[in-house]
Design a protein around this motif. Structure first.
Motif, PDB file in Angstrom:
ATOM      1  N   ARG A 146      48.900  34.790  36.170  1.00  0.00           N
ATOM      2  CA  ARG A 146      48.433  34.909  37.548  1.00  0.00           C
ATOM      3  C   ARG A 146      46.966  35.325  37.577  1.00  0.00           C
ATOM      4  O   ARG A 146      46.525  36.130  36.758  1.00  0.00           O
ATOM      5  CB  ARG A 146      49.267  35.971  38.257  1.00  0.00           C
ATOM      6  N   CYS A 147      46.236  34.743  38.532  1.00  0.00           N
ATOM      7  CA  CYS A 147      44.857  35.173  38.707  1.00  0.00           C
ATOM      8  C   CYS A 147      44.867  36.477  39.493  1.00  0.00           C
ATOM      9  O   CYS A 147      45.505  36.567  40.543  1.00  0.00           O
ATOM     10  CB  CYS A 147      44.080  34.120  39.488  1.00  0.00           C
ATOM     11  N   SER A 148      44.166  37.486  38.950  1.00  0.00           N
ATOM     12  CA  SER A 148      44.236  38.783  39.636  1.00  0.00           C
ATOM     13  C   SER A 148      43.339  38.821  40.866  1.00  0.00           C
ATOM     14  O   SER A 148      43.413  39.751  41.658  1.00  0.00           O
ATOM     15  CB  SER A 148      43.885  39.918  38.663  1.00  0.00           C
ATOM     16  N   ARG A 149      42.465  37.788  41.041  1.00  0.00           N
ATOM     17  CA  ARG A 149      41.615  37.797  42.223  1.00  0.00           C
ATOM     18  C   ARG A 149      42.227  36.996  43.382  1.00  0.00           C
ATOM     19  O   ARG A 149      42.403  37.515  44.469  1.00  0.00           O
ATOM     20  CB  ARG A 149      40.220  37.259  41.895  1.00  0.00           C
ATOM     21  N   CYS A 150      42.612  35.713  43.117  1.00  0.00           N
ATOM     22  CA  CYS A 150      43.098  34.892  44.236  1.00  0.00           C
ATOM     23  C   CYS A 150      44.615  34.690  44.214  1.00  0.00           C
ATOM     24  O   CYS A 150      45.185  34.115  45.147  1.00  0.00           O
ATOM     25  CB  CYS A 150      42.394  33.538  44.273  1.00  0.00           C
ATOM     26  N   GLY A 151      45.260  35.133  43.150  1.00  0.00           N
ATOM     27  CA  GLY A 151      46.724  35.050  43.129  1.00  0.00           C
ATOM     28  C   GLY A 151      47.299  33.709  42.689  1.00  0.00           C
ATOM     29  O   GLY A 151      48.509  33.521  42.733  1.00  0.00           O
ATOM     30  N   SER A 152      46.442  32.759  42.292  1.00  0.00           N
ATOM     31  CA  SER A 152      46.947  31.467  41.818  1.00  0.00           C
ATOM     32  C   SER A 152      47.823  31.666  40.595  1.00  0.00           C
ATOM     33  O   SER A 152      47.552  32.536  39.768  1.00  0.00           O
ATOM     34  CB  SER A 152      45.795  30.549  41.414  1.00  0.00           C
ATOM     35  N   LYS A 153      48.878  30.849  40.510  1.00  0.00           N
ATOM     36  CA  LYS A 153      49.764  30.982  39.360  1.00  0.00           C
ATOM     37  C   LYS A 153      49.589  29.800  38.419  1.00  0.00           C
ATOM     38  O   LYS A 153      49.330  28.674  38.847  1.00  0.00           O
ATOM     39  CB  LYS A 153      51.216  31.052  39.830  1.00  0.00           C
ATOM     40  N   VAL A 162      39.780  31.601  32.265  1.00  0.00           N
ATOM     41  CA  VAL A 162      39.685  32.259  33.576  1.00  0.00           C
ATOM     42  C   VAL A 162      40.322  31.349  34.628  1.00  0.00           C
ATOM     43  O   VAL A 162      40.644  30.201  34.338  1.00  0.00           O
ATOM     44  CB  VAL A 162      38.217  32.546  33.979  1.00  0.00           C
ATOM     45  N   CYS A 163      40.499  31.851  35.832  1.00  0.00           N
ATOM     46  CA  CYS A 163      41.119  31.078  36.905  1.00  0.00           C
ATOM     47  C   CYS A 163      40.304  29.816  37.188  1.00  0.00           C
ATOM     48  O   CYS A 163      39.078  29.871  37.332  1.00  0.00           O
ATOM     49  CB  CYS A 163      41.210  31.930  38.162  1.00  0.00           C
ATOM     50  N   THR A 164      40.988  28.652  37.271  1.00  0.00           N
ATOM     51  CA  THR A 164      40.279  27.394  37.500  1.00  0.00           C
ATOM     52  C   THR A 164      39.834  27.264  38.955  1.00  0.00           C
ATOM     53  O   THR A 164      39.026  26.419  39.296  1.00  0.00           O
ATOM     54  CB  THR A 164      41.171  26.197  37.144  1.00  0.00           C
ATOM     55  N   ARG A 165      40.388  28.099  39.832  1.00  0.00           N
ATOM     56  CA  ARG A 165      40.010  28.006  41.250  1.00  0.00           C
ATOM     57  C   ARG A 165      38.827  28.909  41.571  1.00  0.00           C
ATOM     58  O   ARG A 165      37.921  28.515  42.288  1.00  0.00           O
ATOM     59  CB  ARG A 165      41.185  28.408  42.137  1.00  0.00           C
ATOM     60  N   CYS A 166      38.916  30.165  41.091  1.00  0.00           N
ATOM     61  CA  CYS A 166      37.888  31.104  41.526  1.00  0.00           C
ATOM     62  C   CYS A 166      37.180  31.799  40.352  1.00  0.00           C
ATOM     63  O   CYS A 166      36.274  32.598  40.563  1.00  0.00           O
ATOM     64  CB  CYS A 166      38.492  32.150  42.458  1.00  0.00           C
ATOM     65  N   GLY A 167      37.589  31.517  39.136  1.00  0.00           N
ATOM     66  CA  GLY A 167      36.949  32.150  37.987  1.00  0.00           C
ATOM     67  C   GLY A 167      37.405  33.576  37.739  1.00  0.00           C
ATOM     68  O   GLY A 167      36.844  34.284  36.914  1.00  0.00           O
ATOM     69  N   GLY A 168      38.458  33.999  38.437  1.00  0.00           N
ATOM     70  CA  GLY A 168      38.964  35.371  38.287  1.00  0.00           C
ATOM     71  C   GLY A 168      39.686  35.579  36.974  1.00  0.00           C
ATOM     72  O   GLY A 168      39.972  34.625  36.246  1.00  0.00           O
ATOM     73  N   LYS A 169      39.970  36.846  36.688  1.00  0.00           N
ATOM     74  CA  LYS A 169      40.652  37.188  35.441  1.00  0.00           C
ATOM     75  C   LYS A 169      42.130  36.790  35.497  1.00  0.00           C
ATOM     76  O   LYS A 169      42.782  36.960  36.523  1.00  0.00           O
ATOM     77  CB  LYS A 169      40.547  38.714  35.233  1.00  0.00           C
TER      78      LYS A 169
HETATM   79 ZN   LIG Z   1      41.703  32.800  41.050  1.00  0.00          ZN
END
Ligand SMILES: [Zn+2]
Length: 229
Positions: A146-153, A162-169
């Motif tokens: 899970r992305c800890s910034r935007c919640g994408s799974k 990193v998250c492909t949507r927002c670059g989050g951890k």
């Molecule tokens: Zn994200």
């Protein structure tokens, strides 16, 4: 009340207006409908007969499923002044942790002469703790991320790391603590109740598997080739 089903088993989460006896949990069929227990029942109980073999002498709800009498004249053996009187909160709910629930259950088993505490411990171990350990181990291996910034799974960790949507951890959804939660309790039970080699070895294999999954910190570091020379 909780929002989701599960976890809090004491809470009535589903209410229905019409109860069809053919659709309820099978355990409910074991409720007896007699007003007094026959003498034969006590004789058989004294002999320690298998309940299955003497089920025929006491009518239960299950025996009535086919007939017309299903809702009528359901007897009971012990009267009460008020049907609402009773235990409003079970000890199971009051005890804070799983460990204290198990300890209390075993304490009770020790007090009741007809209950073998060792047998109870064995059952708790094989039907709850072992399954929980193995189940959580599998859940860890099959988990989502899970992305800890935007919640994408994500089913797999993206190659970018990193998250492909927002670059989050990216973080785990199942953690080590969830797997090891009952390992200590299980080990203590096996030791205390002397459960024999089967349970001992099975638990040791699970513990080995958990340990192989989570190497110690210093083992995680990629070694230099020179370390082997
Ligand atoms: Zn994200």
């Amino acid at each position: 009340l909780p929002r989701k089903i599960g976890g809090l088993m004491d809470a009535p989460l589903l209410l229905t207006l019409t109860v069809n006896p053919n659709e309820v949990a099978r355990q409910a069929y074991n409720i007896e409908t007699v007003e007094r227990l026959p003498l034969e029942f006590f004789h058989e109980a004294e002999k320690g007969s298998d309940p299955k073999n003497i089920a025929r002498i006491i009518e239960t709800i299950g025996d009535r499923l086919e007939g017309e009498k299903i809702y009528l004249q359901v007897g009971f053996t012990h009267d009460t002044s008020n049907i609402n009187v009773g235990n409003l909160e079970s000890v199971y709910k009051r005890l804070p942790s799983m460990l204290s629930k198990i300890e209390e259950q075993l304490h009770l088993a020790n007090l009741v002469e007809t209950v073998g505490a060792g047998e109870v411990a064995k059952k708790v171990l094989s039907t709850h703790l072992m399954r929980d350990l193995v189940g959580n181990l599998k859940a860890f291996a099959c988990q989502q991320f899970r992305c800890s910034r935007c919640g994408s799974k994500f089913r797999r960790i993206p190659l970018k790391g990193v998250c492909t949507r927002c670059g989050g951890k990216i973080s785990l959804t199942v953690h080590r603590g969830a797997i090891e939660k009952y390992l200590g309790v299980a080990e203590r039970l096996v030791e205390k109740y002397n459960m024999g080699p089967y349970h001992e070895q099975r638990l040791r294999l699970i513990a080995d598997e958990i340990n192989s999954l989570f190497k110690e910190k210093h083992m995680q570091k990629q070694p230099n080739l020179i370390d082997f020379m």
